[in-house]
Design a protein around this motif. Structure first.
Motif, PDB file in Angstrom:
ATOM      1  N   VAL A   1       0.858  -1.183   0.000  1.00 66.87           N
ATOM      2  CA  VAL A   1       0.000   0.000   0.000  1.00 66.87           C
ATOM      3  C   VAL A   1       0.896   1.235   0.000  1.00 66.87           C
ATOM      4  CG1 VAL A   1      -1.719   1.317   1.259  1.00 66.87           C
ATOM      5  CG2 VAL A   1      -1.880  -1.180   1.187  1.00 66.87           C
ATOM      6  N   GLN A   2       0.603   2.141  -0.908  1.00 66.12           N
ATOM      7  CA  GLN A   2       1.323   3.417  -0.937  1.00 66.12           C
ATOM      8  C   GLN A   2       0.329   4.543  -0.673  1.00 66.12           C
ATOM      9  OE1 GLN A   2       1.680   1.307  -3.971  1.00 66.12           O
ATOM     10  NE2 GLN A   2       3.081   0.229  -2.611  1.00 66.12           N
ATOM     11  N   LEU A   3       0.787   5.524   0.092  1.00 69.37           N
ATOM     12  CA  LEU A   3      -0.073   6.634   0.483  1.00 69.37           C
ATOM     13  C   LEU A   3       0.622   7.946   0.149  1.00 69.37           C
ATOM     14  CD1 LEU A   3      -1.006   5.262   4.010  1.00 69.37           C
ATOM     15  CD2 LEU A   3      -2.422   5.144   1.967  1.00 69.37           C
ATOM     16  N   GLN A   4      -0.132   8.872  -0.389  1.00 71.13           N
ATOM     17  CA  GLN A   4       0.413  10.181  -0.728  1.00 71.13           C
ATOM     18  C   GLN A   4      -0.525  11.255  -0.205  1.00 71.13           C
ATOM     19  OE1 GLN A   4       3.428  11.086  -2.433  1.00 71.13           O
ATOM     20  NE2 GLN A   4       2.751  13.033  -1.550  1.00 71.13           N
ATOM     21  N   ALA A   5      -0.039  11.996   0.778  1.00 71.33           N
ATOM     22  CA  ALA A   5      -0.839  13.074   1.361  1.00 71.33           C
ATOM     23  C   ALA A   5      -0.529  14.391   0.673  1.00 71.33           C
ATOM     24  CB  ALA A   5      -0.561  13.183   2.855  1.00 71.33           C
ATOM     25  N   SER A   6      -1.527  15.249   0.621  1.00 71.15           N
ATOM     26  CA  SER A   6      -1.347  16.571   0.034  1.00 71.15           C
ATOM     27  C   SER A   6      -2.364  17.522   0.642  1.00 71.15           C
ATOM     28  CB  SER A   6      -1.504  16.517  -1.486  1.00 71.15           C
ATOM     29  OG  SER A   6      -2.800  16.068  -1.837  1.00 71.15           O
ATOM     30  N   GLY A   7      -2.194  18.810   0.336  1.00 75.33           N
ATOM     31  CA  GLY A   7      -3.176  19.791   0.768  1.00 75.33           C
ATOM     32  C   GLY A   7      -2.767  20.664   1.928  1.00 75.33           C
ATOM     33  N   GLY A   8      -1.612  20.409   2.503  1.00 74.93           N
ATOM     34  CA  GLY A   8      -1.168  21.237   3.611  1.00 74.93           C
ATOM     35  C   GLY A   8      -0.838  22.642   3.152  1.00 74.93           C
ATOM     36  N   GLY A   9      -0.645  23.523   4.115  1.00 72.95           N
ATOM     37  CA  GLY A   9      -0.293  24.890   3.781  1.00 72.95           C
ATOM     38  C   GLY A   9      -0.386  25.801   4.979  1.00 72.95           C
ATOM     39  N   LEU A  10      -0.342  27.078   4.700  1.00 70.84           N
ATOM     40  CA  LEU A  10      -0.420  28.109   5.733  1.00 70.84           C
ATOM     41  C   LEU A  10      -1.822  28.694   5.736  1.00 70.84           C
ATOM     42  CD1 LEU A  10       0.963  30.022   7.780  1.00 70.84           C
ATOM     43  CD2 LEU A  10       1.567  31.471   5.819  1.00 70.84           C
ATOM     44  N   VAL A  11      -2.424  28.763   6.912  1.00 68.56           N
ATOM     45  CA  VAL A  11      -3.792  29.270   7.022  1.00 68.56           C
ATOM     46  C   VAL A  11      -3.908  30.058   8.313  1.00 68.56           C
ATOM     47  CG1 VAL A  11      -4.621  27.161   8.148  1.00 68.56           C
ATOM     48  CG2 VAL A  11      -6.236  28.620   6.915  1.00 68.56           C
ATOM     49  N   GLN A  12      -4.760  31.052   8.309  1.00 67.04           N
ATOM     50  CA  GLN A  12      -4.967  31.844   9.516  1.00 67.04           C
ATOM     51  C   GLN A  12      -5.868  31.114  10.491  1.00 67.04           C
ATOM     52  OE1 GLN A  12      -6.342  35.769   8.272  1.00 67.04           O
ATOM     53  NE2 GLN A  12      -4.287  36.572   8.673  1.00 67.04           N
ATOM     54  N   ALA A  13      -5.696  31.414  11.747  1.00 64.44           N
ATOM     55  CA  ALA A  13      -6.562  30.829  12.765  1.00 64.44           C
ATOM     56  C   ALA A  13      -8.015  31.139  12.429  1.00 64.44           C
ATOM     57  CB  ALA A  13      -6.204  31.366  14.141  1.00 64.44           C
ATOM     58  N   GLY A  14      -8.843  30.121  12.598  1.00 66.80           N
ATOM     59  CA  GLY A  14     -10.254  30.254  12.246  1.00 66.80           C
ATOM     60  C   GLY A  14     -10.564  29.825  10.834  1.00 66.80           C
ATOM     61  N   GLY A  15      -9.544  29.621  10.044  1.00 66.68           N
ATOM     62  CA  GLY A  15      -9.727  29.238   8.657  1.00 66.68           C
ATOM     63  C   GLY A  15      -9.924  27.747   8.473  1.00 66.68           C
ATOM     64  N   SER A  16      -9.990  27.350   7.214  1.00 66.88           N
ATOM     65  CA  SER A  16     -10.233  25.946   6.868  1.00 66.88           C
ATOM     66  C   SER A  16      -9.192  25.444   5.881  1.00 66.88           C
ATOM     67  CB  SER A  16     -11.623  25.784   6.253  1.00 66.88           C
ATOM     68  OG  SER A  16     -12.637  26.159   7.163  1.00 66.88           O
ATOM     69  N   LEU A  17      -9.026  24.142   5.892  1.00 66.96           N
ATOM     70  CA  LEU A  17      -8.093  23.490   4.987  1.00 66.96           C
ATOM     71  C   LEU A  17      -8.556  22.058   4.809  1.00 66.96           C
ATOM     72  CD1 LEU A  17      -5.470  24.630   3.702  1.00 66.96           C
ATOM     73  CD2 LEU A  17      -4.198  23.501   5.536  1.00 66.96           C
TER      74      LEU A  17
ATOM     75  N   GLN B   1       2.699  19.515   5.715  1.00 63.11           N
ATOM     76  CA  GLN B   1       2.780  20.510   6.773  1.00 63.11           C
ATOM     77  C   GLN B   1       1.535  21.394   6.799  1.00 63.11           C
ATOM     78  OE1 GLN B   1       5.465  21.246   9.142  1.00 63.11           O
ATOM     79  NE2 GLN B   1       3.819  22.503   9.996  1.00 63.11           N
ATOM     80  N   VAL B   2       0.972  21.544   7.979  1.00 67.98           N
ATOM     81  CA  VAL B   2      -0.120  22.493   8.203  1.00 67.98           C
ATOM     82  C   VAL B   2       0.369  23.512   9.225  1.00 67.98           C
ATOM     83  CG1 VAL B   2      -2.435  22.828   9.113  1.00 67.98           C
ATOM     84  CG2 VAL B   2      -1.944  20.847   7.663  1.00 67.98           C
ATOM     85  N   THR B   3       0.329  24.763   8.842  1.00 61.25           N
ATOM     86  CA  THR B   3       0.748  25.837   9.746  1.00 61.25           C
ATOM     87  C   THR B   3      -0.396  26.816   9.918  1.00 61.25           C
ATOM     88  OG1 THR B   3       3.047  25.624   9.018  1.00 61.25           O
ATOM     89  CG2 THR B   3       2.449  27.639  10.190  1.00 61.25           C
ATOM     90  N   VAL B   4      -0.804  27.010  11.163  1.00 60.44           N
ATOM     91  CA  VAL B   4      -1.888  27.941  11.471  1.00 60.44           C
ATOM     92  C   VAL B   4      -1.267  29.178  12.106  1.00 60.44           C
ATOM     93  CG1 VAL B   4      -4.070  28.265  12.659  1.00 60.44           C
ATOM     94  CG2 VAL B   4      -3.429  25.990  11.829  1.00 60.44           C
ATOM     95  N   SER B   5      -1.556  30.324  11.518  1.00 56.86           N
ATOM     96  CA  SER B   5      -0.981  31.577  12.011  1.00 56.86           C
ATOM     97  C   SER B   5      -2.044  32.425  12.700  1.00 56.86           C
ATOM     98  CB  SER B   5      -0.358  32.351  10.856  1.00 56.86           C
ATOM     99  OG  SER B   5      -1.357  32.747   9.949  1.00 56.86           O
ATOM    100  N   SER B   6      -1.593  33.279  13.584  1.00 53.61           N
ATOM    101  CA  SER B   6      -2.538  34.147  14.320  1.00 53.61           C
ATOM    102  C   SER B   6      -2.820  35.431  13.551  1.00 53.61           C
ATOM    103  CB  SER B   6      -1.944  34.494  15.680  1.00 53.61           C
ATOM    104  OG  SER B   6      -0.693  35.132  15.520  1.00 53.61           O
TER     105      SER B   6
END
Length: 115
Positions: free
Chosen positions: A1-17, A110-115
């Motif tokens: 089984v191979q898995l590939q994750a995607s969709g991470g990024g930088l988002v402000q607090a309260g936002g969605s991803l 990587q998911v980074t949530v900023s203030s």
């Protein structure tokens, strides 16, 4: 089984991803899929899981009501919809599958949530 994750990024607090995980290989053998995350200096923790048979789901208390795990079996994809993101949600998120008594991990996103 191979898995590939995607969709991470930088988002402000309260936002969605939304994170995506593409599965390939012996997909038919998968009985559980999940998202884990690991923040710097912390242990990897289970965020959400979904059981292939029946589709039941489970969530860490810290994300209940904010995150939703789902699958598209036709496309061999798993998703994690993350709403109302908090600073504490910042981490590397990993896609996971349990198949034939073995653990499979994708590379993190990587998911980074900023203030």
């Amino acid at each position: 089984v191979q898995l590939q994750a995607s969709g991470g990024g930088l988002v402000q607090a309260g936002g969605s991803l939304t994170l995506s995980c593409a599965a390939s290989g012996r997909i038919f053998s998968i009985n559980t899929m999940a998202w884990y995350r690991q923040a710097p200096g912390k242990q990897r923790e289970l965020v959400a899981q979904i059981f292939i048979s029946g589709g039941s789901t489970g969530y860490a208390d810290s994300v209940k009501g904010r995150f939703t795990i789902s699958r598209d079996s036709a496309k061999n994809m798993m998703f994690l919809q993350m709403n109302s993101l908090e600073l504490g949600d910042s981490a590397v998120y990993y896609c996971y599958a349990f198949a034939e008594r073995m653990d499979y991990w994708g590379k993190g996103t990587q998911v980074t949530v900023s203030s």
